[in-house]
Write a protein that holds these residues in place. Structure first.
Motif, PDB file in Angstrom:
ATOM      1  N   THR A  72       0.946  -1.056   0.011  1.00  0.00           N
ATOM      2  CA  THR A  72      -0.069  -0.086  -0.036  1.00  0.00           C
ATOM      3  C   THR A  72       1.023   1.089   0.088  1.00  0.00           C
ATOM      4  O   THR A  72       1.693   1.414   0.708  1.00  0.00           O
ATOM      5  CB  THR A  72      -0.914  -0.121   1.116  1.00  0.00           C
ATOM      6  N   PRO A  73       0.537   2.153  -0.788  1.00  0.00           N
ATOM      7  CA  PRO A  73       1.539   3.458  -0.836  1.00  0.00           C
ATOM      8  C   PRO A  73       1.335   4.044   0.351  1.00  0.00           C
ATOM      9  O   PRO A  73       0.249   4.251   0.983  1.00  0.00           O
ATOM     10  CB  PRO A  73       0.716   4.234  -2.317  1.00  0.00           C
ATOM     11  N   ASP A  74       2.459   4.812   0.705  1.00  0.00           N
ATOM     12  CA  ASP A  74       2.739   5.652   1.692  1.00  0.00           C
ATOM     13  C   ASP A  74       1.410   6.585   2.210  1.00  0.00           C
ATOM     14  O   ASP A  74       1.059   6.673   3.339  1.00  0.00           O
ATOM     15  CB  ASP A  74       3.847   6.268   1.946  1.00  0.00           C
ATOM     16  N   GLY A  75       0.789   7.116   1.157  1.00  0.00           N
ATOM     17  CA  GLY A  75      -0.087   8.213   1.331  1.00  0.00           C
ATOM     18  C   GLY A  75      -1.413   7.658   1.641  1.00  0.00           C
ATOM     19  O   GLY A  75      -2.288   8.297   1.927  1.00  0.00           O
ATOM     20  N   GLU A  76      -1.710   6.158   1.776  1.00  0.00           N
ATOM     21  CA  GLU A  76      -2.754   5.633   1.677  1.00  0.00           C
ATOM     22  C   GLU A  76      -3.051   5.251   3.195  1.00  0.00           C
ATOM     23  O   GLU A  76      -3.244   4.337   3.495  1.00  0.00           O
ATOM     24  CB  GLU A  76      -3.219   4.687   0.816  1.00  0.00           C
ATOM     25  N   ASP A  77      -3.198   6.486   3.967  1.00  0.00           N
ATOM     26  CA  ASP A  77      -3.391   6.152   5.376  1.00  0.00           C
ATOM     27  C   ASP A  77      -4.519   5.266   6.027  1.00  0.00           C
ATOM     28  O   ASP A  77      -4.316   4.631   6.799  1.00  0.00           O
ATOM     29  CB  ASP A  77      -3.192   7.538   6.105  1.00  0.00           C
ATOM     30  N   GLY A  78      -5.532   5.607   5.438  1.00  0.00           N
ATOM     31  CA  GLY A  78      -6.747   4.700   5.851  1.00  0.00           C
ATOM     32  C   GLY A  78      -6.546   3.347   5.688  1.00  0.00           C
ATOM     33  O   GLY A  78      -6.794   2.718   6.624  1.00  0.00           O
ATOM     34  N   LEU A  79      -6.099   3.097   4.416  1.00  0.00           N
ATOM     35  CA  LEU A  79      -6.002   1.408   4.146  1.00  0.00           C
ATOM     36  C   LEU A  79      -4.875   0.924   5.243  1.00  0.00           C
ATOM     37  O   LEU A  79      -4.883  -0.219   5.737  1.00  0.00           O
ATOM     38  CB  LEU A  79      -5.625   1.389   2.719  1.00  0.00           C
ATOM     39  N   LEU A  80      -3.624   1.965   5.176  1.00  0.00           N
ATOM     40  CA  LEU A  80      -2.689   1.064   6.006  1.00  0.00           C
ATOM     41  C   LEU A  80      -3.095   1.046   7.542  1.00  0.00           C
ATOM     42  O   LEU A  80      -2.850   0.245   8.269  1.00  0.00           O
ATOM     43  CB  LEU A  80      -1.136   2.184   5.924  1.00  0.00           C
TER      44      LEU A  80
END
Length: 240
Positions: free
Chosen positions: A181-189
């Motif tokens: 998951t890309p770093d900017g995808e805080d919700g999914l992470l």
């Protein structure tokens, strides 16, 4: 069930400023951008402007108005897959799960490999804590249909594996979700860490559970989810 506790909270196809959340992540985000029609639909259907009007109303929080637009779009073009998915999402936000399922299944009858329809129907099953094997199969199909964005579906699939009682597979899948998951995808992470924390806690692996829950807390975009995570940390000696 803790993992689905925020399913009908107001915040995977139209609007991101408010939405239903599935495990703390906006349904619209998980489903991808449903406002972006498929190449076969874009510019080729008289229903497209009505669908787009529905998306705009959805973004404004007018769910009833959005649903009317999607229904009008489908009257003009019953084969307009995106409008079926969007209508299903609104029905889910309104709490009408049977109608949401009908819409998703209508979309998949027209386009069996539509990743948004596959993902959202899977989440519908997971929210009910039923048809878990079917949900996992749907998510496997979504991954196959959209390999470029596989990270969008891995957290969902990992939770499905957990509900199937396959915790080793769940841990492997959720670990992959965090890695891809890309770093900017805080919700999914945040959700992938949250789910790993829940599974580790259930297994008595308190140190790892606390670490993942703290990582989820750092990234969580949802206040209610944050409160839940803080309570979970208070229950873990290592999490205090």
């Amino acid at each position: 069930m803790r993992g689905i506790s925020l399913l009908f909270a107001l915040l995977l196809s139209g609007c991101a400023d408010y939405a239903v959340t599935v495990q703390g992540v906006p349904l619209d985000r998980l489903a991808g951008e449903a406002a972006a029609r498929s190449p076969a639909e874009a510019g080729e259907s008289a229903a497209a402007p009505l669908n787009d009007a529905g998306v705009l109303r959805e973004r404004e929080g007018d769910l009833a108005g959005a649903l009317r637009c999607y229904r009008l779009a489908l009257e003009k073009d019953p084969a307009f897959v995106t409008a079926w998915v969007n209508a299903g999402n609104v029905q889910l936000k309104l709490g009408d799960l049977p109608e949401a399922e009908r819409c998703y299944r209508a979309a998949l009858e027209l386009d069996p490999d539509n990743p948004r329809g596959l993902n959202n129907l899977a989440w519908l099953h997971l929210s009910r804590k039923e048809r878990i094997e079917e949900a996992a199969s749907l998510l496997d199909r979504a991954l196959a249909a959209d390999p470029e964005h596989r990270w969008l579906y891995l957290d969902s699939l990992g939770w499905a594996r957990h509900l199937e009682g396959k915790d080793e597979a769940a841990i492997e899948t959720l670990t992959e979700a965090i890695a891809l998951t890309p770093d900017g995808e805080d919700g999914l992470l945040a959700e992938a860490h949250y789910h790993l924390g829940l599974i580790r806690q259930e297994r008595g692996e308190n140190a790892d559970a606390a670490a993942h829950l703290r990582a989820a807390l750092e990234r969580s975009p949802d206040a209610a989810r944050e409160a839940e995570i803080r309570e979970l940390l208070r229950q873990i000696p290592e999490g205090r």
